[in-house]
Design a protein around this motif. Structure first.
Motif, mmCIF file in Angstrom:
data_model
loop_
_atom_site.group_PDB
_atom_site.id
_atom_site.type_symbol
_atom_site.label_atom_id
_atom_site.label_comp_id
_atom_site.label_asym_id
_atom_site.label_seq_id
_atom_site.Cartn_x
_atom_site.Cartn_y
_atom_site.Cartn_z
ATOM 1 N N LYS A 47 0.857 -1.191 0.000
ATOM 2 C CA LYS A 47 0.000 0.000 0.000
ATOM 3 C C LYS A 47 0.895 1.244 0.000
ATOM 4 N N ILE A 48 0.501 2.268 -0.680
ATOM 5 C CA ILE A 48 1.238 3.526 -0.926
ATOM 6 C C ILE A 48 2.585 3.277 -1.616
ATOM 7 N N GLY A 49 2.838 2.052 -2.047
ATOM 8 C CA GLY A 49 4.051 1.794 -2.819
ATOM 9 C C GLY A 49 5.327 1.703 -2.013
ATOM 10 N N ALA A 50 5.226 1.417 -0.705
ATOM 11 C CA ALA A 50 6.451 1.286 0.088
ATOM 12 C C ALA A 50 6.156 0.650 1.451
ATOM 13 N N PHE A 51 7.189 0.013 2.022
ATOM 14 C CA PHE A 51 7.073 -0.636 3.339
ATOM 15 C C PHE A 51 6.617 0.324 4.425
ATOM 16 N N ARG A 151 7.201 2.296 17.656
ATOM 17 C CA ARG A 151 5.963 1.853 17.003
ATOM 18 C C ARG A 151 6.186 1.676 15.510
ATOM 19 N N VAL A 152 6.957 2.605 14.957
ATOM 20 C CA VAL A 152 7.271 2.556 13.524
ATOM 21 C C VAL A 152 8.230 1.400 13.232
ATOM 22 N N MET A 153 9.265 1.266 14.042
ATOM 23 C CA MET A 153 10.250 0.198 13.845
ATOM 24 C C MET A 153 9.587 -1.179 13.945
ATOM 25 N N ALA A 154 8.674 -1.330 14.893
ATOM 26 C CA ALA A 154 7.973 -2.614 15.041
ATOM 27 C C ALA A 154 7.149 -2.914 13.793
ATOM 28 N N GLY A 155 6.479 -1.883 13.289
ATOM 29 C CA GLY A 155 5.684 -2.075 12.069
ATOM 30 C C GLY A 155 6.551 -2.505 10.898
ATOM 31 N N GLN A 156 7.672 -1.839 10.710
ATOM 32 C CA GLN A 156 8.561 -2.188 9.575
ATOM 33 C C GLN A 156 9.080 -3.620 9.729
ATOM 34 N N GLY A 157 9.302 -4.044 10.965
ATOM 35 C CA GLY A 157 9.822 -5.391 11.204
ATOM 36 C C GLY A 157 8.876 -6.498 10.759
ATOM 37 N N GLY A 181 14.975 2.521 10.201
ATOM 38 C CA GLY A 181 13.751 1.958 10.773
ATOM 39 C C GLY A 181 13.460 0.548 10.288
ATOM 40 N N LEU A 182 13.637 0.335 9.006
ATOM 41 C CA LEU A 182 13.324 -0.978 8.441
ATOM 42 C C LEU A 182 14.307 -2.035 8.922
#
Lengths: 319, 319
Positions: A47-51, A151-157, A181-182
């Motif tokens: 979605k939105i073209g990126a992780f 929160r962002v780092m967990a999502g990317q993981g 982050g990723l």
């Protein structure tokens, strides 16, 4: 404040109905060229073209109702901005996005399409921060950092959870590093599940702050980035650097030629669109710089947003 | 010589381990734009970058050992050529491919990469046929027509089996028409499984021989095609025309502008590479020519092979 596998699994449960389960693509031709088995995790088809959809969706989902109603704000070179705008729209809350005035028009348009208010600022990191701060003061919106936020780092993981579910016997992962982050999220997930799998960051030689920072043992700012990979021009954050120091096996740097060759090869062979930053994970292999014979290598293709009028191997048509 | 669902199911069993199960992609943005639900069957992500891998693989698999050892020959504007070359390589037999001297270099290179012998001929249909005939005489190889062959048509029809398995409640299918091999197989499969689903062919206004042929009740040759969609410049075959007359609900014609807009929109939103011919199935919807509110529409994206140096919206870079 250390990120854990449990955080990442919880994030996946939270966001999985709001993101794509992206495919893992393979190619006989690219395997033969590399002398290894390659597994491309296609976050350019996210979605939105990126992780970035993963982290932003997780962060917005974690807001209390009280926080959420004031909205969210961020500064971003592009994909996090679109991701946050979309996540806010899904939750029905306002989003304010500070972007540098030099950002590609396609990225500005993408953010506006999701209903966010775009505030352009001077093309410096300091201007981004101060402009975002003034938005917070004016609106009371919650600041969601593009990478230096658990929160962002967990999502990317969560990218790694899916990749490992599809290809459990990976031996290595190559992942672009910008703010980190990723790779933070991915390396925590991977090393918690199977510490034998090696995780390598890849970054442009012209923005090699992660390699320098790891060598120095402290964050070295990326002061004068010189690379086509516009998503990788940032500096590591304190939280991401900590996870990278702890978990990442090494950083590989790549030339601009390798980045463009990687991008074009992916377009030609896999028939998918990656932006320059998005192709960086494959760049160490495309011209044989890195030789990993017989390995089973996961490569994260991180994004596919770019202006189709200005491809690196072309000049724009006259209007 | 009528094609049946049983032929197509048998073809799928025969080829499914030698082709990709291509994804069906969706997009909230494109659904909103069309006012309908769109399901893109991504044959541009198929082996060799086009659905043609299906038919060629089926045809080669059906050869007796005696036939196979003499090899196969075809004439093709490109994707069938690569598909046949790959299928022959998988079976370990020779392939001879007659191509018009005007075909894009990327397609010639792709065929040679699979180990086929390429024989270039004058850019006329007559020259293709006579050159292929002389190869048959010289080598004894079996001629595999790009579309007017029940083995090929059955293979192409397997696209519909997969699409319907993933999206059982489709109401309509939009499919590009060139020689008619794909839409023949698809319409036989679809109408046998669920005759309520409408199947529409789409072709360029500048190569509208299928529309003309259906109207006339006989095959009208495509004598002076004028379209960027180089894969759709051919004339229907007798076998494909018969199935199209029997099963297809109608033919929609699209302008060159619609084709290029469809192609670019798919690149930008779905982040995948389609060639002009490959985007034609979406062209009736991109600018609202065809309004199908609330329908659930399967769109076959047929191929992704094109020269990345000459995109329709750009001029090549100076060397």
């Amino acid at each position: 404040m250390t990120l854990t596998l449990a955080d990442i699994r919880a994030a996946h449960t939270r966001i999985k109905d709001r993101i794509h389960r992206t495919p893992v693509m393979t190619s006989e031709a690219l395997d033969e060229k590399a002398g290894a088995r390659l597994f491309f995790k296609c976050e350019n088809l996210q979605k939105i073209g990126a992780f970035k959809a993963r982290g932003a969706t997780n962060a917005v989902a974690l807001l209390t109702d009280e926080e959420a109603k004031r909205g969210v704000v961020t500064h971003s070179s592009g994909n996090h901005a679109a991701a946050l705008a979309r996540a806010a729209k899904l939750r029905g809350i306002p989003a304010y996005v500070v972007m540098m005035s030099t950002v590609p028009q396609a990225k500005v348009a993408s953010v506006r399409r999701y209903g966010a208010e775009v505030i352009l600022c001077e093309p410096t990191y300091a201007a981004r921060v101060s402009t975002a701060n003034s938005v917070v003061e004016r609106t009371g919106a919650v600041f969601i950092h593009p990478f230096n936020d658990p929160r962002v780092m967990a999502g990317q993981g969560t990218t790694a959870l899916e990749l490992l579910e599809d290809v459990p016997d990976l031996t290595d992962i190559l992942c672009p590093v910008g703010g980190g982050g990723l790779i933070s999220g991915i390396s925590v997930a991977i090393k918690s599940i199977n510490p034998e799998i090696r995780v390598f960051g890849v970054e442009p030689k012209g923005a090699d702050d992660a390699a320098q920072s790891l060598a120095a043992g402290r964050i070295i700012p990326c002061t004068a980035p010189n690379t086509i990979a516009d998503g990788l021009r940032g500096t590591l954050g304190e939280l991401t650097f900590e996870e990278i120091q702890r978990h990442v096996d090494g950083i590989v740097t790549v030339s601009e030629t390798e980045i463009v060759n990687a991008m074009r090869t992916i377009w030609e062979v896999l028939k998918i669109i990656v932006e320059p930053s998005g192709a960086v994970g494959y760049a160490p292999l495309v011209d044989g710089q890195l030789d990993m014979p017989g390995r089973r290598i996961g490569i994260v293709l991180t994004g596919g947003n770019l202006d189709l009028d200005t491809l690196p191997w072309m000049t724009p048509a006259k209007a």
